[in-house]
Design a protein around this motif. Structure first.
Motif, short mmCIF file in Angstrom:
data_model
loop_
_atom_site.label_atom_id
_atom_site.label_comp_id
_atom_site.label_asym_id
_atom_site.label_seq_id
_atom_site.Cartn_x
_atom_site.Cartn_y
_atom_site.Cartn_z
N GLU A 192 -9.75 -3.21 5.81
CA GLU A 192 -9.88 -2.32 4.65
C GLU A 192 -9.74 -0.86 5.07
N ASP A 193 -10.40 -0.49 6.15
CA ASP A 193 -10.32 0.88 6.66
C ASP A 193 -8.88 1.22 7.05
N LEU A 194 -8.22 0.30 7.76
CA LEU A 194 -6.83 0.55 8.15
C LEU A 194 -5.93 0.69 6.93
N TYR A 195 -6.14 -0.16 5.95
CA TYR A 195 -5.33 -0.07 4.73
C TYR A 195 -5.49 1.30 4.08
N LYS A 196 -6.72 1.78 3.97
CA LYS A 196 -6.94 3.09 3.37
C LYS A 196 -6.21 4.18 4.16
N ILE A 197 -6.32 4.13 5.47
CA ILE A 197 -5.66 5.14 6.31
C ILE A 197 -4.15 5.03 6.16
N MET A 198 -3.61 3.83 6.32
CA MET A 198 -2.16 3.63 6.33
C MET A 198 -1.52 3.91 4.97
N SER A 199 -2.27 3.73 3.91
CA SER A 199 -1.71 3.97 2.57
C SER A 199 -1.96 5.40 2.10
N GLY A 200 -2.60 6.21 2.95
CA GLY A 200 -2.82 7.61 2.62
C GLY A 200 -3.98 7.87 1.68
N GLN A 201 -4.85 6.89 1.50
CA GLN A 201 -6.02 7.08 0.65
C GLN A 201 -7.06 7.93 1.38
N LYS A 202 -7.97 8.46 0.59
CA LYS A 202 -9.07 9.22 1.17
C LYS A 202 -9.91 8.27 2.02
N ILE A 243 -4.46 -7.95 4.33
CA ILE A 243 -3.28 -8.22 5.15
C ILE A 243 -2.04 -8.06 4.28
N GLU A 244 -2.09 -8.62 3.09
CA GLU A 244 -0.95 -8.49 2.16
C GLU A 244 -0.73 -7.03 1.78
N GLU A 245 -1.82 -6.32 1.49
CA GLU A 245 -1.72 -4.89 1.13
C GLU A 245 -1.09 -4.08 2.28
N ILE A 246 -1.55 -4.35 3.49
CA ILE A 246 -1.01 -3.64 4.65
C ILE A 246 0.47 -3.96 4.83
N SER A 247 0.83 -5.22 4.67
CA SER A 247 2.23 -5.64 4.82
C SER A 247 3.15 -4.95 3.82
N ASN A 248 2.62 -4.57 2.66
CA ASN A 248 3.43 -3.99 1.60
C ASN A 248 3.39 -2.47 1.53
N ILE A 249 2.83 -1.83 2.53
CA ILE A 249 2.76 -0.36 2.54
C ILE A 249 4.17 0.20 2.64
N ASP A 250 4.46 1.18 1.79
CA ASP A 250 5.75 1.88 1.86
C ASP A 250 5.84 2.60 3.20
N ASP A 251 7.02 2.67 3.74
CA ASP A 251 7.30 3.40 4.98
C ASP A 251 6.48 2.88 6.16
N LEU A 252 6.16 1.61 6.15
CA LEU A 252 5.39 1.01 7.25
C LEU A 252 6.10 1.20 8.59
N ASP A 253 7.43 1.24 8.56
CA ASP A 253 8.19 1.41 9.80
C ASP A 253 8.03 2.80 10.41
N GLU A 254 7.48 3.75 9.66
CA GLU A 254 7.28 5.11 10.16
C GLU A 254 5.88 5.32 10.73
N GLN A 281 2.81 12.54 12.89
CA GLN A 281 1.68 13.35 12.41
C GLN A 281 0.48 12.44 12.17
N GLU A 282 -0.68 12.86 12.66
CA GLU A 282 -1.88 12.05 12.44
C GLU A 282 -2.22 11.97 10.96
N MET A 283 -2.36 10.72 10.48
CA MET A 283 -2.79 10.49 9.10
C MET A 283 -4.32 10.52 9.02
N ASN A 284 -4.94 9.80 9.94
CA ASN A 284 -6.39 9.71 10.01
C ASN A 284 -6.73 8.84 11.20
#
Length: 182
Positions: free
Chosen positions: A165-175, A67-78, A150-153
């Motif tokens: 965890e899955d959402l964090y990976k997608i939202m942060s642009g990880q594989k 939750i903390e990781e997701i909250s701190n994602i850069d460009d979350l507003d996009e 644009q679809e990220m994943n």
């Protein structure tokens, strides 16, 4: 006469378990309201679906680290989300309330999500065949994550690790490969 009595008793014995299955099926069918096409979370909450939604939402405790990781994602507003689900589908009824709880804990506005109910054949109503093909929704829930349109994943049906965890990976642009991405 005795053999007929035994036969009737035997048939009654066989049919009794099936009659309880049918009554159980009716009860399950009555626990949701079919919602098709685009709808809001408020509309979902104003329907019979509020029962299953609230039960799962209240029980779910997302992992605070993610939750903390997701909250701190850069460009979350996009980042925005389209969720294709079936109010009839057990997987959708499990994941949607969990997703919303993650959003609530990570302070992500519900305005960022688009909810779309699909048929039991997983058909999205009110779109063209070309749009259906492009969306490629074959299992529900399908959570498509977009950044600047644009679809990220996408997350499909169930988690590889956990929903957060899955959402964090997608939202942060990880594989990330969803459950059906071989």
């Amino acid at each position: 006469m005795k053999s007929i009595s035994i036969l009737v008793t035997f048939i009654a014995f066989l049919v009794t378990p099936f009659s309880s299955i049918n009554s159980e099926k009716v009860t399950k069918e009555q626990s949701y309201e079919l919602m098709l096409g685009e709808f809001t979370l408020d509309e979902l909450m104003d329907s019979r679906n509020a029962g299953w939604y609230n039960a799962v939402y209240d029980r779910y405790s997302p992992k605070p680290k993610f939750i903390e990781e997701i909250s701190n994602i850069d460009d979350l507003d996009e980042i925005t989300f389209s969720i294709y689900l079936g109010t009839w589908c057990p997987d959708s009824r499990r994941e949607l309330p969990r997703l919303i709880k993650i959003f609530d804990k990570a302070d992500i506005s519900h305005e960022k999500l688009k909810l779309v109910g699909v048929t039991q054949r997983k058909q999205i109503p009110n779109i063209t065949d070309k749009e259906r093909k492009e969306l490629n929704v074959f299992n529900v829930p399908t959570i498509i994550v977009y950044k600047n349109g644009q679809e990220m994943n996408r997350f499909v049906e169930y988690a590889v690790e956990s929903l957060e965890e899955d959402l964090y990976k997608i939202m942060s642009g990880q594989k990330y490969k969803h459950s059906y991405d071989f």
